[in-house]
Design an enzyme around this catalytic site. Structure first.
Site, short mmCIF file in Angstrom:
data_model
loop_
_atom_site.label_atom_id
_atom_site.label_comp_id
_atom_site.label_asym_id
_atom_site.label_seq_id
_atom_site.Cartn_x
_atom_site.Cartn_y
_atom_site.Cartn_z
N ASP A 281 -12.73 2.55 -0.86
CA ASP A 281 -11.93 2.92 0.30
C ASP A 281 -12.58 4.15 0.92
OD1 ASP A 281 -9.92 2.73 2.11
OD2 ASP A 281 -8.41 3.69 0.86
N HIS A 282 -12.74 4.10 2.19
CA HIS A 282 -13.35 5.18 2.96
C HIS A 282 -14.72 5.57 2.38
CE1 HIS A 282 -9.01 6.42 4.20
NE2 HIS A 282 -9.29 5.17 4.45
N HIS B 144 0.86 -1.19 0.00
CA HIS B 144 0.00 0.00 0.00
C HIS B 144 0.90 1.24 0.00
CE1 HIS B 144 -2.77 3.05 1.52
NE2 HIS B 144 -3.76 2.25 1.20
N TYR C 55 -14.93 4.58 7.72
CA TYR C 55 -15.47 3.25 7.41
C TYR C 55 -16.93 3.08 7.81
CZ TYR C 55 -10.84 1.86 6.00
OH TYR C 55 -9.66 1.75 5.32
N HIS D 197 -7.77 0.03 -4.02
CA HIS D 197 -8.55 0.86 -3.09
C HIS D 197 -9.04 2.03 -3.91
CE1 HIS D 197 -6.32 -0.18 0.95
NE2 HIS D 197 -6.95 -1.21 0.44
N CYS E 85 -3.89 2.41 -4.60
CA CYS E 85 -4.80 3.21 -3.78
C CYS E 85 -4.93 4.57 -4.45
CB CYS E 85 -4.29 3.35 -2.34
SG CYS E 85 -5.37 4.40 -1.36
#
Ligand code: DNO
Length: 391
Positions: free
Chosen positions: A351-352, A233, A368, A298, A271
């Site tokens: 993601d998020h 990551h 999250y 992500h 990501c």
């Protein structure tokens, strides 16, 4: 592509039965309860996998097997810790898991200054404010050497920011930055944090890269032997912080990593939220360049702010600086190549997400929430669907 969802384990307030209805079929999780210096037992891995499968889902990716600080710092105990890390990989493979996400950020994992920043529509977002960060660095942490790294105007702005904060505001800023966001397994007090920063006094980017190379040289052959794909990551944000070096921030860094130990087991997590903070990175181009080495995605968007683009907030998934449609189109092209040539499906997760609607009543981890991520996932899947139909 396989739609997945990050779940923090049995303590996560979002239940597997709920995730089942989001459109995700895969789970991304870790044995968060195991300390960083212990191997994950095969029994515990099997137990967690059975729990996930009982809910009609599959355990697609481990995020993360954390890399202990001593390995990042190249301390003498690193060999024993690397052996433990490899044991975890062997046990994961024996348990039927084949993709592992990890990072090599010194001390801090992902970093934000505000976990509930209000957007005009009432949604709450994560934000990184460079002024708040400077205020922390200069006047709360009082990092040796920090003064020399900021211009006078920045110092004045940071001081004004600090003066406007009451004691609670200052404590919140400190804990937001160093107490560890979800998934970061290290948590520090201000004192401990000063100590661990001092441990890096002699570690610059070149040395950190050496330590990463040492780790990869030991771990990647084991991963390859047992059939695990390692997916690093990127740094978040993708730049050095608090005098700490960071070496997984750019496409050049990714290239270095892949060349350091060439192997099908050595790969990347794309990501878009982390790499996308840099204006000089074209994410769709990254997918085209690194496609076969991308083992996990992500998908998330950030928006750089004016006047200081080092500040950014997390935007809705299709509404940030990254051209998400172009990224998904490039990922679909790569996925089709894998379909033709026989490769693993690409797991991706939203993601998020913004805390919206009932998310603001339910106590979920920052970034999250249930509905915010559900909305993000639905948008991303919609784009994928359209791309597949039209191209
Ligand atoms: C934040 C996450 C990171 C990520 C790790 C991977 O939301 O993307 O915490 O899990 O950096 O090791």
């Amino acid at each position: 592509m396989e739609a997945t969802w990050r779940w923090f384990g049995p303590k996560d307030p979002i239940r597997l039965e709920e995730i089942r209805q989001t459109g995700a079929t895969g789970i991304v999780t870790a044995l968060h309860e195991v300390p960083n210096d212990e191997a994950w037992s095969l029994e515990a891995i099997r137990e967690r996998k059975a729990l996930i499968e009982a809910a009609g889902l599959s355990w697609s990716v481990v995020e993360s097997v954390p890399v202990p600080e001593a390995i990042k710092q190249g301390r003498p105990e690193r060999d024993a810790l690397i052996a433990t890390y490899c044991q975890t990989l062997r046990n994961l493979a024996a348990g039927g898991i084949d993709t592992v996400c990890y990072n090599f950020m010194p001390v801090l994992d992902w970093t934000r200054t505000d976990l509930s920043w209000s957007l005009p529509d009432g949604a709450l977002a994560l934000r990184f404010d460079q002024v708040a960060f400077a205020a922390f660095d200069l006047y709360l942490l009082k990092r040796p050497g920090a003064e020399a790294e900021y211009a006078d105007a920045e110092k004045a702005e940071a001081w004004a920011y600090l003066e406007a904060l009451d004691a609670t505001g200052r404590d919140t800023l400190i804990s937001t930055l160093i107490a560890g966001l979800p998934g970061a397994e290290e948590h520090y007090s201000l004192e401990q944090f000063r100590g661990v920063l001092a441990d890096y006094a002699d570690i610059d980017a070149a040395r950190l890269r050496e330590h990463l190379g040492y780790f990869l040289a030991a771990v990647i052959p084991v991963a390859e032997e047992v059939g695990i794909r390692m997916a690093i990551h990127p740094d978040d944000p993708p730049r050095p912080m608090l005098g700490l070096p960071r070496v997984v921030s750019t496409p050049d860094d990714a290239r270095w990593l892949l060349d350091a130990v060439p192997s099908p087991a050595n790969g990347l997590t794309l990501c878009t939220g982390s790499y996308g903070v840099r204006a000089d990175i074209d994410l769709a181009d990254m997918v085209r360049r690194f496609g076969p080495s991308i083992y996990f995605a992500h998908l998330r968007a950030t928006r750089r702010e004016v006047p200081d683009p080092r500040s950014f907030h997390e935007a809705a998934h299709l509404d940030g600086d990254v051209d998400m449609v172009a990224v998904i189109a490039a990922l679909v092209a790569e996925e089709r190549r894998r379909e033709r040539e026989g490769g693993p499906r690409l797991p991706l997760r939203p993601d998020h997400g913004h805390h919206i609607l009932d998310d603001q009543q339910r106590k979920t981890a920052p970034g999250y929430p249930l509905y915010g991520r559900l909305k993000g996932l639905a948008e991303l899947r919609g784009v994928e669907h359209a791309v597949r139909q039209l191209t």
